[in-house]
Structure formats: C-alpha cells, structure tokens
Design a protein around this motif. Structure first.
Motif, short mmCIF file in Angstrom:
data_model
loop_
_atom_site.label_atom_id
_atom_site.label_comp_id
_atom_site.label_asym_id
_atom_site.label_seq_id
_atom_site.Cartn_x
_atom_site.Cartn_y
_atom_site.Cartn_z
N THR A 106 0.84 -1.21 0.00
CA THR A 106 0.00 0.00 0.00
C THR A 106 0.87 1.26 0.00
O THR A 106 0.62 2.20 -0.76
CB THR A 106 -0.95 -0.02 1.21
N ASP A 109 -6.66 -0.11 2.83
CA ASP A 109 -6.37 1.04 3.69
C ASP A 109 -5.76 2.21 2.94
O ASP A 109 -5.09 3.04 3.53
CB ASP A 109 -5.53 0.64 4.93
N ASP A 135 -7.50 -4.18 -2.44
CA ASP A 135 -7.55 -4.94 -1.19
C ASP A 135 -8.98 -4.77 -0.67
O ASP A 135 -9.25 -3.97 0.23
CB ASP A 135 -6.51 -4.39 -0.20
N ASP A 165 -3.31 -1.41 -5.98
CA ASP A 165 -2.84 -1.99 -4.72
C ASP A 165 -3.62 -3.28 -4.49
O ASP A 165 -4.81 -3.36 -4.85
CB ASP A 165 -3.10 -0.99 -3.57
#
Ligand SMILES: Nc1ncnc2c1ncn2[C@@H]1O[C@H](COP(=O)(O)OP(=O)(O)OP(=O)(O)O)[C@@H](O)[C@H]1O
Ligand SMILES: [Mg+2]
Length: 392
Positions: A149, A178, A173, A254
């Motif tokens: 990330t 995040d 994700d 990501d």
C-alpha cells in the motif's frame, strides 16, 4: 455518378446532357435501386417527368432511410405547392420544372455537395474517439505487510508528479483496503458503487466512482461495509481497469496479500507487475512462489519488476541473497525509514511531503526507469490458458 431514371420510351432525352458529370440511365426506379446497390459511390438519382409521382415519392422516402447520403431530384412537368410539400415530406432534395436545364444542373450540383458533406459526417462518426491507452501497474506481494500500500500510493503520487501524467490508484484490497485511511480520504464512493454498472460500465460511470485526491491523482477506494468485498465479481475488476486505462495515463493497483481471482484479473489486464518483497526469508520464499506461479501462468517476464522494500534493514538479507532467490537483478530498492509510517500517520505520502527523502527518490527513480521511460510491453495472453486450467 448520377442515375437518371427515365423510361427509354419517354421523349425527354434532353435531360441527359444537363445533369453534369457522368450519367447512368435506367428505365425504372427498381433499376435505379439496383444501380445504387451496385455502387456505393452513387449519390444522386434524378427522376424524370414520365415516372409516376407517387412511385417517385415512395422511392425517395425509402431511400432517405436506406441510403441517407444519396439525394433524389424530381423533374416534373408541373410544379405546384402541393407537390413541393409532398416532395419535401418524402425527403426529395429538389423539384425542378421540366425543361429548366440551368435549374436542373444547379440542383444536381447542390445535391452532390450535400452528399459529400453527409458522407464526411458519417465517416467522422464511424471513426472511434481517440482514447488513452494508459498502463495498468499492479503492485503485489504474497506476504502481508511488505509495503504494497505504501509503495502503490507513493508510486501513483510519483507518476502523477511526473510530466503531468493522469493517474488513478485502485484499492483492490477489497476486504481490508487502507488506501483511504493512509491518505485521509473519506470513502464516500467505493468500488461497491460499480456493482449496478457491471457489464455496461463506461467512462461516465467509472468517473462517478472516483475520489479526487490531488491534481492528476484520483482514487478508486475499497468497499467499507463488512461483506461488501465478496459481492464484487472478479469480472467487474477487469471491466473497471479496462475503462480506467482509457481515462488515465497510469492505473496503479494496490492488492491484498493473496492470489485472489481479483488479483489475477488485475494481473491479466496489467502492463506491468511490480513484485514487492522485504529482505527476510519468509518474504523471499513467498516472492519465489509468486514468480514461479506467474511463470506457470505464462505472464511475460518483460512486464515484471522486483522491488525490495526496507532494503537496508539491519537484520535483512543482502542484495545478492535476494537476487539469488529472484534469479535476476533487482529493479529497485527502497530503504527503511521511520519517516514512512510518520508520513502515513500524517496522511501525506512521503513522495509528496518530502520529495528529496531517500525513500521518495528511490520510488521516483523506479517510476522513471521502469514505468515512465519504457514502452508498453506486449501483454501476455495468459488469461485463456489460466481459464482452461483453473477457472470454472
Ligand atoms: N520503507 C519503509 N520504511 C519504513 N516503514 C515502512 C516502509 N514501507 C512500509 N513501511 C511500513 O510498513 C507497514 C506496512 O506497510 P503497508 O501497509 O504498506 O504494507 P502492505 O503490504 O500493504 O500490508 P498488507 O499486506 O497488510 O496490505 C506500515 O506501517 C508502513 O508504514
Ligand atoms: Mg496494504
């Protein structure tokens, strides 16, 4: 070429020299239709006075739909308001009085100009709009916590800072994404909002899902509600990335730390795979497994980069150790720094907050060397083979 529809028995042969350009004479409107069908370049039918008016108007009305580029000019012995109104309604371009050769020639010229314009207009509609063919870059590591990330965010920021590239960061994700929290964005719109558009997603729909972060950098954030991740079909990921690559110069993805169908779909549409590791044995073991898996799935090695994060870690393995495992030279090394978690806590990627920091420079160098200066490699067609072997 002009088609003149005038029965051979008709006395009005004088029409022929007045039409301008080459003329093909036919006896009736069926023959005129055949002549039109035979040659797509035919764009004018002059209907002589001895052809029945109703038949001529029906012909013109039909032609307007079948061949909108072609024009019909009606030559009549008597021209009155009723005829003009009906002719207009049927789509006849002009009605000319029989014997008025100057008017007929001028009408033919005007009709040809109209046909040329209509043809050019149709061509411009047929040509597909020029679209971007941005590069999709997937950041992956099979071991959690390697810095995917962190790298994805900073890579996207570095690419956006370079030469005004337009970049979109996609948080794939889906369950534990995040990205939003790392850059302090409020995830009002997420990938979940793409669900009703599945199968017919377009650029307008995709744009409605994005959260702007900085000039040139937008984000497609991961779902927030528990359970939402499972509702996202892998095919939607492929659709999203395909549409987004038409809107951006770079789409950086990501990923979670497993080879999910979603990750593999992203890999399928990617122009570059960035494999991340840290210099420790478990991470390297997972990197080796990942490389073997990608090789097995026939992804091209030309689109692969291996990057070591926290490369200067005191307890870490050496570069030589890592290269032995990877069986190729490393493509980048990002040092370890406490400024990285600090930058995340501040919500400002280090590449943006401190561009001169060694971490920022390492990531920017990687972006320049491996992504910005390289032409898009030919993507592998791994999907079909994988589909045969693994997918139901
Ligand atoms: N170069 C670095 N130096 C210091 N700390 C780093 C560095 N890169 C990442 N970190 C820290 O390591 C932790 C994990 O990073 P990150 O969340 O980016 O990893 P991840 O691979 O995305 O993890 P996950 O698999 O859980 O998604 C974070 O606290 C981050 O600040
Ligand atoms: Mg992560």
């Amino acid at each position: 070429m002009t088609i003149l529809c005038q029965p051979a028995t008709a006395p009005d042969d004088d029409l022929v020299p007045d039409l301008g350009g080459s003329v093909k004479s036919v006896d009736d409107l069926n023959a005129a239709l055949r002549a039109l069908n035979d040659d797509p370049a035919e764009d004018l039918v002059v209907v002589g006075p001895s052809v029945d008016t109703d038949t001529a108007l029906r012909f013109a009305a039909q032609l307007r739909f079948d061949r909108p580029v072609a024009g019909v000019i009606l030559v009549r012995d008597v021209v009155d308001v009723t005829l003009l109104t009906e002719a207009l309604r049927a789509g006849v371009r002009e009605v000319v009085a029989a014997g008025d050769t100057v008017a007929l020639l001028a009408a033919c010229e005007r009709s040809r100009v109209l046909s040329d314009r209509a043809r050019a207009d149709l061509r411009s509609h047929d040509e597909p709009e020029p679209t971007r063919q941005g590069k999709v870059v997937t950041v992956f590591s099979a071991k959690g916590g390697c810095g995917k990330t962190t790298l994805a965010i900073n890579l996207a920021a570095a690419l956006a800072a370079a030469h005004g590239e337009r970049v979109c960061l996609v948080d794939l994700d889906l369950a534990f994404g995040d990205v939003a929290i790392s850059v302090q964005l409020d995830p009002v719109r997420t990938i979940s909002d793409a669900l009703p558009m599945a199968g017919h997603l377009d650029t307008t729909g995709a744009a409605s899902l994005l959260t702007p972060y900085r000039p040139g950098l937008d984000m497609l954030l991961a779902p927030i509600a528990p359970g939402d991740a499972e509702k996202i079909p892998a095919a939607l990921v492929g659709e999203l990335l395909t549409v987004l690559r038409g809107m951006y110069d770079f789409v950086v993805v990501d990923t979670p730390a497993q080879f999910s169908e979603h990750v593999l779909t992203a890999m399928d549409v990617s122009d570059h795979h960035v494999l991340l590791t840290t210099p420790d044995t478990p991470a390297l073991k997972n990197l080796r497994l990942t490389i073997d898996m990608l090789d097995l799935l026939s992804y091209s090695r030309d689109i692969r980069s291996v990057l070591v994060n926290r490369s200067d870690s005191k307890v870490g393995l050496s570069t030589a150790d890592v290269e032995r495992v990877v069986r190729s030279p490393l493509n980048g090394q990002v040092p370890s720094s406490r400024n990285v978690p600090i930058s995340i806590n501040k919500g400002v990627p280090i590449v943006i907050g401190t561009p001169t920091h060694p971490v920022s420079q390492a990531i920017t160098r990687f972006a320049n060397d491996r992504l910005l200066s390289r032409p898009v490699a030919v993507r592998t067609r791994a999907f079909a083979r994988r589909g045969a072997g693994r997918r139901s």
